[in-house]
Design an enzyme around this catalytic site. Structure first.
Site, PDB file in Angstrom:
ATOM      1  N   TYR A 172       0.854  -1.190   0.000  1.00 43.55           N
ATOM      2  CA  TYR A 172       0.000   0.000   0.000  1.00 43.55           C
ATOM      3  C   TYR A 172       0.885   1.233   0.000  1.00 43.55           C
ATOM      4  CZ  TYR A 172      -3.459   3.422   1.614  1.00 43.55           C
ATOM      5  OH  TYR A 172      -4.287   4.513   1.735  1.00 43.55           O
ATOM      6  N   ASP A 194       9.380   2.809  -0.176  1.00 42.67           N
ATOM      7  CA  ASP A 194       8.339   3.469   0.601  1.00 42.67           C
ATOM      8  C   ASP A 194       8.513   3.066   2.066  1.00 42.67           C
ATOM      9  OD1 ASP A 194       6.066   4.349   1.867  1.00 42.67           O
ATOM     10  OD2 ASP A 194       4.651   3.269   0.580  1.00 42.67           O
ATOM     11  N   LYS A 212       4.834   9.090   9.214  1.00 44.99           N
ATOM     12  CA  LYS A 212       4.624   8.585  10.573  1.00 44.99           C
ATOM     13  C   LYS A 212       5.627   9.165  11.569  1.00 44.99           C
ATOM     14  CE  LYS A 212       1.536   5.762   8.711  1.00 44.99           C
ATOM     15  NZ  LYS A 212       0.085   5.896   8.878  1.00 44.99           N
TER      16      LYS A 212
END
Length: 432
Positions: A138, A233, A268
């Site tokens: 994702y 990612d 994050k």
């Protein structure tokens, strides 16, 4: 009227992000009023031990006093300027000090935006249109990256998303994860057309599914051979699984990459729980971004002063001792979970990548190393386990396709509360 009912009257599905809706576990979501250290407190005042960590950023624990003080001080100076600040320079320097291969850094507000920008940058740098992603990984909800995505898309069982045009979807090639032959075939079928391969270097959005030994090194070799870029990612793993993220862990492993990925995305932890993400990479690539290059990207709130203050303070406090504590807590809890499920006769696998881990319920012949294997998990058993833990005051990710996140605030007393809840939850999972 419950708070969830009120929410459903004014918010689609009652939530602002789909996985929060408890769609795969049933019941109404818990509305959180505040958090502190390893604990969450719901709108009714009930306390929970948290194993979600705001999906990653709460590495130090919630509302760390020094992070809160830094944000409060920044807020007192103004919430947003739409202008450069010293703080964004300092945060970019902090990122580069941990990952020197990210020679230049551009800040955005979300992981979705970071990955979208990285893809645009790769296309601008190569003059090619196609992008390869792996099934179950994702990379945010931008149109071209929703094909065979994990996370909330996997939780809802959706193949992609309505509203994504066929022409956009056709520019994304989806191949099985951990399958070098499939990637070789994709490059063979589309010579000189693939701009980039984007990957979670240690996927955690179809559950935690680590790369096979040497797989990321293979990605570096094949992209270099075909003139495509490699994008790591690390929105989830960056500065979460180690001081330098998964890239740093892998470089100290058995099969390090011969050279760095071309681009990284971070989120994050880098924003300390505030809306902030980043793209980083080689200087010559990053300088293709506007205002000095032809690849346009902009954002009024990019590098927001509150978010950069939270990020700087979090990265400053997150020294090696923090990672050691989180690793130790994760390792101890994984052992306890396995023992409880074994005792109750519940078939399962616990898979980890650094301190991130997922409990897969069901019979598996071996390691779960791709999306179809992850989809064979027993979601009903997980739901029973989840609700038993929640009833005992332990908040887990409300989907079997997500990672568990612990923090440096999860000390022995906190872990014991989780361990004490495991036997009953294991028994609940064992019931059909």
């Amino acid at each position: 009227m419950s708070l969830f009912q009120r929410a459903c009257r004014v918010i689609p599905g009652g939530v602002s992000s789909p996985v929060r809706a408890f769609g795969s576990v049933g019941g109404d979501p818990v509305f959180i009023a505040r958090a502190s250290g390893p604990y969450l407190y719901d709108a009714d005042g009930r306390e929970y031990v948290d194993a979600v960590g705001s999906w990653g950023p709460a590495l130090l624990g919630h509302a760390h006093p020094e992070v809160v003080a830094a944000v409060q001080a920044a807020a007192a100076r103004g919430l947003s300027f739409g202008a450069p600040t010293q703080a964004e320079v300092e945060l970019a320097e902090a990122v580069r000090s941990r990952v020197p291969e990210a020679e230049k850094v551009r800040f955005v507000s979300t992981g979705t935006e970071a990955c979208m920008t990285a893809i645009r940058l790769a296309r601008g740098a190569t003059g090619r249109d196609l992008v390869v992603k792996f099934a179950g990984c994702y990379h945010g909800h931008s149109d071209g990256l929703l094909a065979a995505a994990g996370s909330g898309v996997a939780t809802q069982g959706l193949p992609g998303s309505a509203g994504v045009t066929a022409a956009t979807a056709a520019q994304t090639i989806v191949v099985p994860y951990n399958d070098p032959d499939a990637l070789e075939a994709a490059f063979g079928a589309h010579p000189d057309q693939i701009a980039a391969v984007i990957t979670e270097p240690a996927p955690a959005n179809m559950g935690v599914v680590p790369p096979r030994d040497g797989f990321n090194a293979f990605l570096r070799e094949i992209t270099r051979r075909h003139g495509a870029l490699l994008i790591f990612d690390e929105v989830l793993t960056g500065f979460r699984v180690g001081y330098r993220g998964w890239w740093g862990l892998e470089q100290s492993g058995e099969t390090p990459l011969a050279e760095a990925p071309d681009l990284f995305t971070f989120g994050k932890v880098v924003g300390g729980g505030m809306p902030l993400a980043a793209i980083g990479g080689r200087a010559e690539l990053m300088e293709l971004l506007a205002p000095i290059g032809p690849v346009y990207q902009a954002g009024t709130l990019s590098g927001n002063p509150l978010a950069t203050a939270a990020g700087i303070t979090t990265l400053t406090l997150a020294d090696e001792s923090v990672y050691q504590r989180v690793d130790a807590a994760s390792s101890a809890l994984r052992v306890a979970i396995g023992a409880a499920l074994d005792s109750a006769g519940v078939p399962h696998r616990v898979q980890a990548a650094g301190s991130l881990f997922t409990v897969f319920f069901g019979e598996f012949d071996g390691p779960i190393d791709n999306y179809p294997a992850a989809q064979q998990q027993d979601s009903a058993a997980f739901a029973r386990f989840f609700h038993s833990m929640l009833d005992a005051g332990v908040a887990l990710p409300p989907s079997g396709y997500e990672a568990w996140f612990l923090s440096a605030a999860h000390d022995d007393a906190v872990l014991n509360r989780i361990v004490d809840a495991l036997p009953a939850a294991a028994q609940a999972a064992s019931r059909s």
